[in-house]
Motif scaffolding. Structure first.
Motif, PDB file in Angstrom:
ATOM      1  N   ASP A 121       0.859  -1.180   0.000  1.00 21.77           N
ATOM      2  CA  ASP A 121       0.000   0.000   0.000  1.00 21.77           C
ATOM      3  C   ASP A 121       0.902   1.239   0.000  1.00 21.77           C
ATOM      4  O   ASP A 121       1.964   1.247   0.630  1.00 21.77           O
ATOM      5  N   ILE A 122       0.449   2.281  -0.672  1.00 19.22           N
ATOM      6  CA  ILE A 122       1.345   3.394  -0.977  1.00 19.22           C
ATOM      7  C   ILE A 122       0.784   4.730  -0.505  1.00 19.22           C
ATOM      8  O   ILE A 122      -0.386   5.033  -0.727  1.00 19.22           O
ATOM      9  N   ALA A 123       1.651   5.532   0.116  1.00 21.66           N
ATOM     10  CA  ALA A 123       1.356   6.946   0.346  1.00 21.66           C
ATOM     11  C   ALA A 123       2.266   7.747  -0.575  1.00 21.66           C
ATOM     12  O   ALA A 123       3.496   7.671  -0.460  1.00 21.66           O
ATOM     13  N   LEU A 124       1.664   8.458  -1.511  1.00 17.69           N
ATOM     14  CA  LEU A 124       2.408   9.267  -2.472  1.00 17.69           C
ATOM     15  C   LEU A 124       2.483  10.701  -1.964  1.00 17.69           C
ATOM     16  O   LEU A 124       1.454  11.317  -1.674  1.00 17.69           O
ATOM     17  N   ILE A 125       3.690  11.231  -1.885  1.00 17.71           N
ATOM     18  CA  ILE A 125       3.858  12.612  -1.445  1.00 17.71           C
ATOM     19  C   ILE A 125       4.473  13.435  -2.574  1.00 17.71           C
ATOM     20  O   ILE A 125       5.499  13.058  -3.149  1.00 17.71           O
ATOM     21  N   ALA A 126       3.823  14.544  -2.900  1.00 21.29           N
ATOM     22  CA  ALA A 126       4.329  15.456  -3.924  1.00 21.29           C
ATOM     23  C   ALA A 126       3.617  16.791  -3.768  1.00 21.29           C
ATOM     24  O   ALA A 126       2.635  16.901  -3.020  1.00 21.29           O
ATOM     25  N   ARG A 127       4.112  17.796  -4.483  1.00 24.41           N
ATOM     26  CA  ARG A 127       3.519  19.131  -4.374  1.00 24.41           C
ATOM     27  C   ARG A 127       2.419  19.384  -5.399  1.00 24.41           C
ATOM     28  O   ARG A 127       1.493  20.144  -5.125  1.00 24.41           O
ATOM     29  N   GLU A 171      -0.670  15.772  -0.624  1.00 24.59           N
ATOM     30  CA  GLU A 171      -0.048  16.985  -1.153  1.00 24.59           C
ATOM     31  C   GLU A 171       0.771  17.626  -0.037  1.00 24.59           C
ATOM     32  O   GLU A 171       0.222  18.084   0.972  1.00 24.59           O
ATOM     33  N   ALA A 172       2.078  17.608  -0.189  1.00 17.43           N
ATOM     34  CA  ALA A 172       2.949  18.131   0.866  1.00 17.43           C
ATOM     35  C   ALA A 172       4.262  18.591   0.261  1.00 17.43           C
ATOM     36  O   ALA A 172       4.637  18.203  -0.842  1.00 17.43           O
ATOM     37  N   ASP A 173       4.985  19.410   1.038  1.00 19.93           N
ATOM     38  CA  ASP A 173       6.235  20.015   0.584  1.00 19.93           C
ATOM     39  C   ASP A 173       7.350  19.615   1.548  1.00 19.93           C
ATOM     40  O   ASP A 173       7.296  19.941   2.741  1.00 19.93           O
ATOM     41  N   ALA A 232       5.968  21.998   8.838  1.00 29.03           N
ATOM     42  CA  ALA A 232       4.557  21.837   9.173  1.00 29.03           C
ATOM     43  C   ALA A 232       3.846  20.967   8.145  1.00 29.03           C
ATOM     44  O   ALA A 232       2.992  20.132   8.488  1.00 29.03           O
ATOM     45  N   SER A 233       4.190  21.135   6.890  1.00 29.58           N
ATOM     46  CA  SER A 233       3.579  20.342   5.821  1.00 29.58           C
ATOM     47  C   SER A 233       3.923  18.866   5.963  1.00 29.58           C
ATOM     48  O   SER A 233       3.055  17.992   5.826  1.00 29.58           O
ATOM     49  N   MET A 234       5.173  18.552   6.272  1.00 28.44           N
ATOM     50  CA  MET A 234       5.575  17.159   6.422  1.00 28.44           C
ATOM     51  C   MET A 234       4.998  16.545   7.697  1.00 28.44           C
ATOM     52  O   MET A 234       4.660  15.350   7.733  1.00 28.44           O
ATOM     53  N   ARG A 235       4.878  17.339   8.723  1.00 28.21           N
ATOM     54  CA  ARG A 235       4.258  16.838   9.968  1.00 28.21           C
ATOM     55  C   ARG A 235       2.786  16.489   9.730  1.00 28.21           C
ATOM     56  O   ARG A 235       2.289  15.456  10.194  1.00 28.21           O
ATOM     57  N   LYS A 236       2.122  17.326   8.967  1.00 29.18           N
ATOM     58  CA  LYS A 236       0.725  17.065   8.608  1.00 29.18           C
ATOM     59  C   LYS A 236       0.615  15.821   7.738  1.00 29.18           C
ATOM     60  O   LYS A 236      -0.308  15.013   7.887  1.00 29.18           O
ATOM     61  N   ALA A 237       1.575  15.637   6.833  1.00 26.49           N
ATOM     62  CA  ALA A 237       1.580  14.453   5.974  1.00 26.49           C
ATOM     63  C   ALA A 237       1.747  13.182   6.798  1.00 26.49           C
ATOM     64  O   ALA A 237       1.086  12.162   6.540  1.00 26.49           O
ATOM     65  N   ALA A 238       2.639  13.228   7.788  1.00 23.17           N
ATOM     66  CA  ALA A 238       2.851  12.060   8.646  1.00 23.17           C
ATOM     67  C   ALA A 238       1.585  11.717   9.424  1.00 23.17           C
ATOM     68  O   ALA A 238       1.244  10.529   9.585  1.00 23.17           O
ATOM     69  N   GLU A 239       0.892  12.729   9.874  1.00 23.38           N
ATOM     70  CA  GLU A 239      -0.359  12.473  10.602  1.00 23.38           C
ATOM     71  C   GLU A 239      -1.418  11.876   9.681  1.00 23.38           C
ATOM     72  O   GLU A 239      -2.204  11.015  10.086  1.00 23.38           O
ATOM     73  N   ALA A 240      -1.435  12.321   8.418  1.00 24.36           N
ATOM     74  CA  ALA A 240      -2.389  11.762   7.457  1.00 24.36           C
ATOM     75  C   ALA A 240      -2.105  10.282   7.221  1.00 24.36           C
ATOM     76  O   ALA A 240      -3.024   9.456   7.144  1.00 24.36           O
ATOM     77  N   VAL A 241      -0.831   9.934   7.092  1.00 24.12           N
ATOM     78  CA  VAL A 241      -0.466   8.530   6.892  1.00 24.12           C
ATOM     79  C   VAL A 241      -0.779   7.709   8.134  1.00 24.12           C
ATOM     80  O   VAL A 241      -1.284   6.584   8.044  1.00 24.12           O
ATOM     81  N   ARG A 242      -0.498   8.259   9.299  1.00 24.57           N
ATOM     82  CA  ARG A 242      -0.827   7.563  10.550  1.00 24.57           C
ATOM     83  C   ARG A 242      -2.328   7.289  10.637  1.00 24.57           C
ATOM     84  O   ARG A 242      -2.766   6.192  10.982  1.00 24.57           O
ATOM     85  N   GLY A 243      -3.130   8.290  10.301  1.00 24.69           N
ATOM     86  CA  GLY A 243      -4.573   8.123  10.376  1.00 24.69           C
ATOM     87  C   GLY A 243      -5.116   7.139   9.362  1.00 24.69           C
ATOM     88  O   GLY A 243      -6.101   6.434   9.633  1.00 24.69           O
ATOM     89  N   HIS A 244      -4.482   7.052   8.197  1.00 29.22           N
ATOM     90  CA  HIS A 244      -4.987   6.194   7.127  1.00 29.22           C
ATOM     91  C   HIS A 244      -4.467   4.769   7.219  1.00 29.22           C
ATOM     92  O   HIS A 244      -5.219   3.809   7.017  1.00 29.22           O
ATOM     93  N   PHE A 245      -3.162   4.633   7.518  1.00 32.14           N
ATOM     94  CA  PHE A 245      -2.538   3.305   7.510  1.00 32.14           C
ATOM     95  C   PHE A 245      -2.094   2.829   8.894  1.00 32.14           C
ATOM     96  O   PHE A 245      -1.899   1.629   9.094  1.00 32.14           O
TER      97      PHE A 245
END
Length: 335
Positions: A101-107, A131-133, A138-151
């Motif tokens: 399963d994949i989390a894709l991160i890009a701008r 979508e993260a930078d 702050a953007s990467m911290r939010k991305a990590a929380e999104a992945v934690r919540g999803h996976f």
């Protein structure tokens, strides 16, 4: 008497299974070839069966339920930066083909959504576009929380985000801000990504960090001053973190590609060939050989992806702190 084995190869267009990218279309057919062994070969006959998809060329395809090497990655989660195109997307596709399963991160939102849909529809895995930078904490911290919540976790972290070579002027004359912008994306961006996602990586031996560096970090590739600086830094970070995270049973390795035919390089080659008055294929072959690439061609993103998938697997669990060149012989430095 020599004994033989039947090698079953895929070569045509008749099948009972449809390719997931072209539902209803035939993707396989069979051809049998006998291989002769020397008279000293005395073991009993062995049957080797390979399944190859004639649409995408993979020897192991989830649509057909057959594998020549089970990497045992199904159900794991990979987070990949710079994943909407190029090498990052190639890595994502290779891992998805193994059931990851994949989390894709890009701008870029549009390219990110397209890549996520393509991978999910092709391989049937869960794909989370984020979508993260990488230059923004702050953007990467939010991305990590999104992945934690999803996976809930992330077994594999792949640092691929970086800036393409867009300028041909002498980088030693750049302004400070131009230098720092380059370093923020590749070098510091990788550290930032690892720091924010590390709490999600299991400590059970399945954790992997894979840094996509580049041959310019080991040689002088003109005019790639900051490009090479970033790749050299990432190669150093790989060894350092392999030692730092060893007690957590997390392996850290670097893939060090040479010249790879990403989208922007395809455009660059086409423009250079036109300027030289040559066909693109001819110009590219001449260019690669002029650079000392023994294979006479550049690599493709699928080749990088396949190596990344292997490193992520348990079969590579004893590979740690390695800097794995995949460059067609570029760094052999043949003269």
């Amino acid at each position: 008497m020599a004994t033989s084995a039947s090698l079953i190869l895929c070569s045509g267009a008749r099948t009972a299974a449809a390719h997931p990218r072209q539902p209803g279309n035939a993707a396989l057919s069979w051809q049998t070839t006998d291989l002769g062994f020397s008279p000293t070969y005395t073991q009993k006959q062995v049957i080797y069966i390979f399944v190859k998809c004639s649409f995408c060329g993979k020897l192991d395809h989830p649509a057909f339920g057959a594998s020549i090497m089970d990497l045992s990655l199904k159900g794991r989660v990979a987070v990949i930066t710079g994943a909407s195109k190029g090498v990052g997307k190639g890595v994502a596709r290779a891992m998805a083909a193994e059931g990851v399963d994949i989390a894709l991160i890009a701008r870029g939102r549009e390219a990110l959504a397209e890549a996520a849909d393509e991978i999910a529809n092709t391989f049937g895995v869960k794909v989370l576009p984020v979508e993260a930078d990488v230059t923004d904490t702050a953007s990467m911290r939010k991305a990590a929380e999104a992945v934690r919540g999803h996976f809930g976790k992330a077994h594999i972290l792949v640092n691929n985000a970086g800036a393409a070579i867009r300028r041909q002027d002498r980088e030693i004359m750049w302004d400070d801000s131009d230098w720092l912008n380059q370093v923020q994306i590749k070098s510091v961006g990788a550290l930032r990504m690892i720091r924010e996602f590390l709490p999600l990586v299991p400590r059970d031996g399945s954790g992997r960090i894979i840094n996509i560096a580049g041959a310019s970090g080991t040689m002088a590739w003109m005019p790639a001053l900051t490009y090479g600086l970033n790749n050299a830094a990432l190669i150093h970070v790989t060894g350092y973190l392999a030692a730092d995270l060893a007690n957590d049973k997390i392996t850290v390795n670097a893939i060090v590609p040479g010249l790879v035919g990403t989208e922007w390089r395809e455009d660059w080659a086409a423009a250079a060939a036109e300027q030289a008055g040559k066909a693109k294929a001819e110009w590219l072959s001449d260019f690669c050989r002029s650079k000392g690439i023994l294979s006479g061609r550049w690599g493709n993103v699928e080749e990088i992806g396949d190596l990344a998938a292997f490193i992520a697997s348990d079969k590579a669990r004893y590979i740690n702190g390695a800097k794995l060149a995949i460059d067609g012989g570029l760094t052999v430095n043949a003269r």
